[in-house]
Design an enzyme around this catalytic site. Structure first.
Site, short mmCIF file in Angstrom:
data_model
loop_
_atom_site.label_atom_id
_atom_site.label_comp_id
_atom_site.label_asym_id
_atom_site.label_seq_id
_atom_site.Cartn_x
_atom_site.Cartn_y
_atom_site.Cartn_z
N ARG A 90 0.83 -1.21 0.00
CA ARG A 90 0.00 0.00 0.00
C ARG A 90 0.86 1.26 0.00
O ARG A 90 1.88 1.33 0.69
CB ARG A 90 -0.94 0.02 1.21
CG ARG A 90 -2.05 -1.02 1.12
CD ARG A 90 -3.01 -0.87 2.29
NE ARG A 90 -4.15 -1.78 2.15
CZ ARG A 90 -5.27 -1.50 1.51
NH1 ARG A 90 -5.41 -0.31 0.93
NH2 ARG A 90 -6.24 -2.38 1.45
N ASP B 282 -0.47 -14.02 -1.53
CA ASP B 282 -1.52 -14.20 -0.54
C ASP B 282 -0.94 -15.07 0.57
O ASP B 282 -0.57 -16.23 0.32
CB ASP B 282 -2.73 -14.87 -1.18
CG ASP B 282 -3.91 -15.02 -0.23
OD1 ASP B 282 -3.69 -15.01 0.99
OD2 ASP B 282 -5.03 -15.19 -0.72
N ASN C 5 3.97 -8.19 8.44
CA ASN C 5 3.11 -7.02 8.50
C ASN C 5 1.74 -7.26 7.86
O ASN C 5 0.82 -6.48 8.06
CB ASN C 5 3.80 -5.83 7.82
CG ASN C 5 2.96 -4.57 7.86
OD1 ASN C 5 2.69 -4.02 8.92
ND2 ASN C 5 2.52 -4.12 6.69
N TYR D 242 -10.02 -8.60 14.77
CA TYR D 242 -8.71 -7.95 14.74
C TYR D 242 -8.03 -8.03 16.10
O TYR D 242 -6.85 -8.41 16.20
CB TYR D 242 -8.88 -6.49 14.30
CG TYR D 242 -7.60 -5.81 13.92
CD1 TYR D 242 -6.98 -6.11 12.70
CD2 TYR D 242 -7.00 -4.87 14.75
CE1 TYR D 242 -5.80 -5.47 12.34
CE2 TYR D 242 -5.83 -4.24 14.39
CZ TYR D 242 -5.23 -4.54 13.19
OH TYR D 242 -4.05 -3.92 12.82
N GLY E 51 0.41 2.40 17.53
CA GLY E 51 -0.82 3.08 17.91
C GLY E 51 -1.44 3.68 16.67
O GLY E 51 -1.11 3.31 15.54
#
Length: 283
Positions: free
Chosen positions: A20, A83, A110, A179, A210
């Site tokens: 991204r 994936d 990540n 999550y 955060g």
């Protein structure tokens, strides 16, 4: 002129979830490359019509664009659309990395799905979304760590694994779906792996970002605002109001923490979880 080598010179790093434009993964890949590592950048394939406007306008190509940035800066990089739920694809990434660059020394886990965080409480979320989140965030973590971790271990030189959890892995948050559960699990897996891999001189640590200025965080704020009929910026303002440093984090700040934990400067640190959150939690 200084002849000092960068801290990760000669090392090979694999970074998942790095496709991204406004993501922590991209920042990590760029920082590790700046510190001298050859970086394999992987990201989940995304349909062109699913890309945010800023990526479409830039002709963004996911992991390939990040690898191109690294190479343009004089570094070495490879890009793979992978994936993490596909064991064969992960194994293929490892082999291609070894063929191109040699032994792997660093892994940064990540890759993650947001689990529609902010949209609904657990009792109201769809089972398919729960299962999909666990498959990527936890089972994908296992698959990548198993494959890359074996390669690091078998290389015999030791190395470092850094897992990217979240403040949602430190404290339960309402409406965060699967999550929270998967990010809590990542911290437990970090500690277990640190004990299991210490004899092979592989350190395993975790970073808990955060609130950070990314597309993923924007999505969470947007879902919360839509659910409660709020001003779209209200959830962001609320989050910032609780942060002692009075702002969101920058992706480069998360990447700096990862680079430290992957570097020789952290040679006696393993099994630890580092909050990078502007002082929101102090534990």
């Amino acid at each position: 002129m200084s002849t000092e080598q960068p801290p990760l010179a000669g090392q090979v790093a694999v970074v998942t979830g790095a496709g991204r434009m406004r993501g922590i993964g991209r920042a990590i890949a760029l920082r590790l490359a700046r510190d001298g590592a050859a970086v394999v950048v992987s990201g989940r394939p995304r349909a062109p019509d699913s890309l945010p406007t800023h990526e479409r306008e830039q002709g963004w190509l996911g992991a390939a664009s990040v690898a191109a940035e690294i190479e343009a800066g004089g570094g070495r990089a490879l890009a793979f659309d992978v994936d993490v739920t596909d064991s064969a694809a992960v194994d293929a990434l490892v082999k291609a990395t070894q063929d191109a660059f040699g032994g792997i020394r660093i892994l940064v886990n990540n890759a993650a799905l947001p689990s529609e965080a902010g949209a609904a409480p657990i009792l109201d979320m769809e089972e398919a979304e729960w299962v999909r989140t666990v498959e990527v965030n936890l089972n994908g973590l296992y698959r990548v760590t198993r494959s890359v971790g074996r390669a690091i271990r078998d290389g015999g030189q030791g190395g470092s694994i850094v897992n990217i959890s979240s403040m949602a892995g430190r404290v339960g948050l309402p409406d965060y779906g699967a999550y929270c559960a998967t990010k809590f699990a990542m911290i437990g897996m970090t500690q277990q792996l640190a004990l299991e891999l210490a004899p092979a001189k592989i350190r395993v640590n975790c970073v808990c970002p955060g609130s950070t200025d990314t597309d993923m965080m924007d999505g969470t704020f947007g879902r919360t605002a839509a659910r409660f009929g709020l001003d779209p910026e209200a959830p962001r303002r609320g989050a910032i109001s609780r942060i002692p440093m009075g702002r969101q984090g920058h992706v480069a700040e998360q990447a700096a923490a990862v680079a430290f934990l992957a570097s020789p400067d952290a040679s006696y640190i393993t099994g630890q979880t580092l909050n990078v959150d502007g002082g929101l939690r102090m534990d």
